[in-house]
Design an enzyme around this catalytic site. Sequence first.
Site, PDB file in Angstrom:
ATOM      1  N   ARG A  49      21.830  36.047  51.752  1.00 26.70           N
ATOM      2  CA  ARG A  49      22.038  35.635  50.362  1.00 26.70           C
ATOM      3  C   ARG A  49      21.052  36.355  49.449  1.00 26.70           C
ATOM      4  O   ARG A  49      21.367  36.729  48.327  1.00 26.70           O
ATOM      5  CB  ARG A  49      21.942  34.110  50.204  1.00 26.70           C
ATOM      6  CG  ARG A  49      21.996  33.651  48.749  1.00 26.70           C
ATOM      7  CD  ARG A  49      22.487  32.205  48.568  1.00 26.70           C
ATOM      8  NE  ARG A  49      21.931  31.276  49.515  1.00 26.70           N
ATOM      9  CZ  ARG A  49      20.679  30.773  49.477  1.00 26.70           C
ATOM     10  NH1 ARG A  49      19.858  31.113  48.516  1.00 26.70           N
ATOM     11  NH2 ARG A  49      20.258  29.943  50.406  1.00 26.70           N
ATOM     12  N   TYR A 102      39.438  39.315  28.637  1.00 26.84           N
ATOM     13  CA  TYR A 102      39.954  38.703  29.846  1.00 26.84           C
ATOM     14  C   TYR A 102      40.006  37.182  29.684  1.00 26.84           C
ATOM     15  O   TYR A 102      39.008  36.553  29.311  1.00 26.84           O
ATOM     16  CB  TYR A 102      39.071  39.098  31.032  1.00 26.84           C
ATOM     17  CG  TYR A 102      39.573  38.561  32.336  1.00 26.84           C
ATOM     18  CD1 TYR A 102      40.749  39.054  32.892  1.00 26.84           C
ATOM     19  CD2 TYR A 102      38.899  37.561  33.008  1.00 26.84           C
ATOM     20  CE1 TYR A 102      41.228  38.552  34.088  1.00 26.84           C
ATOM     21  CE2 TYR A 102      39.370  37.064  34.209  1.00 26.84           C
ATOM     22  CZ  TYR A 102      40.535  37.558  34.744  1.00 26.84           C
ATOM     23  OH  TYR A 102      41.007  37.055  35.922  1.00 26.84           O
ATOM     24  N   ASP A 174      31.851  44.340  29.201  1.00 28.07           N
ATOM     25  CA  ASP A 174      32.716  44.320  30.381  1.00 28.07           C
ATOM     26  C   ASP A 174      33.396  45.687  30.446  1.00 28.07           C
ATOM     27  O   ASP A 174      34.243  46.014  29.622  1.00 28.07           O
ATOM     28  CB  ASP A 174      33.741  43.184  30.239  1.00 28.07           C
ATOM     29  CG  ASP A 174      34.639  43.047  31.471  1.00 28.07           C
ATOM     30  OD1 ASP A 174      34.855  44.048  32.170  1.00 28.07           O
ATOM     31  OD2 ASP A 174      35.145  41.929  31.705  1.00 28.07           O
ATOM     32  N   LYS A 199      39.127  45.556  40.462  1.00 28.89           N
ATOM     33  CA  LYS A 199      40.065  46.431  39.783  1.00 28.89           C
ATOM     34  C   LYS A 199      39.815  47.892  40.178  1.00 28.89           C
ATOM     35  O   LYS A 199      40.005  48.237  41.322  1.00 28.89           O
ATOM     36  CB  LYS A 199      39.966  46.191  38.268  1.00 28.89           C
ATOM     37  CG  LYS A 199      39.939  44.698  37.877  1.00 28.89           C
ATOM     38  CD  LYS A 199      41.230  43.962  38.221  1.00 28.89           C
ATOM     39  CE  LYS A 199      41.091  42.441  38.134  1.00 28.89           C
ATOM     40  NZ  LYS A 199      40.575  41.907  36.886  1.00 28.89           N
TER      41      LYS A 199
HETATM   42  C1  LIG Z   1      39.903  40.740  36.459  1.00 29.71           C
HETATM   43  C2  LIG Z   1      38.917  40.812  35.364  1.00 29.71           C
HETATM   44  C3  LIG Z   1      37.788  39.972  35.345  1.00 29.71           C
HETATM   45  C4  LIG Z   1      37.552  38.919  36.402  1.00 29.71           C
HETATM   46  O1  LIG Z   1      37.308  39.474  37.650  1.00 29.71           O
HETATM   47  P1  LIG Z   1      37.708  38.787  39.045  1.00 29.71           P
HETATM   48  O2  LIG Z   1      37.314  39.798  40.033  1.00 29.71           O
HETATM   49  O3  LIG Z   1      39.172  38.491  38.994  1.00 29.71           O
HETATM   50  O4  LIG Z   1      36.928  37.518  39.136  1.00 29.71           O
HETATM   51  C5  LIG Z   1      36.885  40.135  34.316  1.00 29.71           C
HETATM   52  N1  LIG Z   1      37.069  41.050  33.340  1.00 29.71           N
HETATM   53  C6  LIG Z   1      38.154  41.853  33.323  1.00 29.71           C
HETATM   54  C7  LIG Z   1      38.310  42.852  32.228  1.00 29.71           C
HETATM   55  C8  LIG Z   1      39.100  41.759  34.322  1.00 29.71           C
HETATM   56  O5  LIG Z   1      40.180  42.555  34.289  1.00 29.71           O
END
Ligand SMILES: *Cc1c(COP(=O)(O)O)cnc(C)c1O
Length: 395
Positions: A49, A102, A174, A199
């Site tokens: 962890r 998101y 992000d 992604k």
């Molecule tokens: C999918 C996504 C998230 C969240 O990520 P997870 O891996 O699904 O928890 C956050 N920001 C953006 C822009 C995303 O496309």
Amino acid sequence: MSTGFNTTAVHAGQEPDPLTGAVIPPIYQTSTFVQDGINVLRGGHEYSRGSNPTRGGFEAQIAALEGGAAGFAFASGIAAEDALLHAVLGPGDHVVLGGDGYGGTNRLINQVLGRWGVSNTPVEITDPAAVAAAVRENTALLWLETPSNPRLAIADIRAWARVAHDAEALLVVDNTFATPFLQRPLDLGADVVVHSATKYIGGHSDVLGGVVVVADRAFRGQALAEAVGFQQFAGGAVAGPQDSYLAARGLKTLGLRMERHQQNAATVAQWASTADSITEVLYPGLVTHPGHELAREQMSGFGGIVSLRFGSERAARTFAESTRLFALSVSLGGVESLACYCSEMTHASVKGTPLAAPTDLVRLSVGIEDAADLLADLEAALATVRAVGAVPTAV
Ligand SMILES: *Cc1c(COP(=O)(O)O)cnc(C)c1O
């Protein structure tokens, strides 16, 4: 990053195993590490962890690509966001929250952190004056997603950073849609970058993951790396060794994949611009896109996501349900093409609010398949839209 992007992606944090010479660092599938005496650690690792070599390799790799001081890997993008927000915010703090982001980030900040006394103000991301006007005495953090989701609006990261720093607040970007291959927010003044590694970083739709990368900066008297590192250990939503391995493996080919993704996306956007049942094409690579010039300036490409508007909900729904190669699915950034009806899928949690996705919009995550096959699939779906008479009568 002293080497080029692809060299860094392949090598940073990914040195051959010193023990065996294995070119690919092993997956250290272990929870704990033997000690040679009480608290005498062999490689600095005590318990997974706190740290694990496989996770550490991925963290070093993404930190190098974003030009950050340190990276931290989590079990999902949302887990990464949650850890960051808990690391730096406290009750009474206020967040300026870029709209059109998101849906899950919105849900986390409103429905979870809201209960812990963190307030927020949503803002239109393309209007720096509105962003500045949303700042309050207790604003601690500004949250921005650019290109935005699903409208693909482009915000000026430098302008947001100025507003944040005038307020002694942090700017978090992000960077999931652009990836460090196309945009490096820390170079433009942001303090923190977050990703859903699920992604483009993972890139193959086979792993969930998230990362936080911090600049070498302090907030409220503590280094950001220290604050996030502590929260990662204390909160414990870490990425496991198998997931870290998959994310690191995907990241090595990010540059190659992004080139192909955006080449195909540009082809799709051009095709859609002349298709008569599509009323609007949202892609920053089109010269008609309002954020085109800004995107040219702060990004080195326009990405692999294209959103299409049809002028009617029925046409958009029919289109989204008619593609075959473009699989109807949430998520994005994998090698395979996906189509999403955001208003009822990814953005269902913000339906009926100002943050809702347009009901005539279909978001395409354009994969790396052959462009001709992708266009044929989209053509066939459009033919279905026309056949069922779902074309807009008036827009
Ligand atoms: C999918 C996504 C998230 C969240 O990520 P997870 O891996 O699904 O928890 C956050 N920001 C953006 C822009 C995303 O496309």
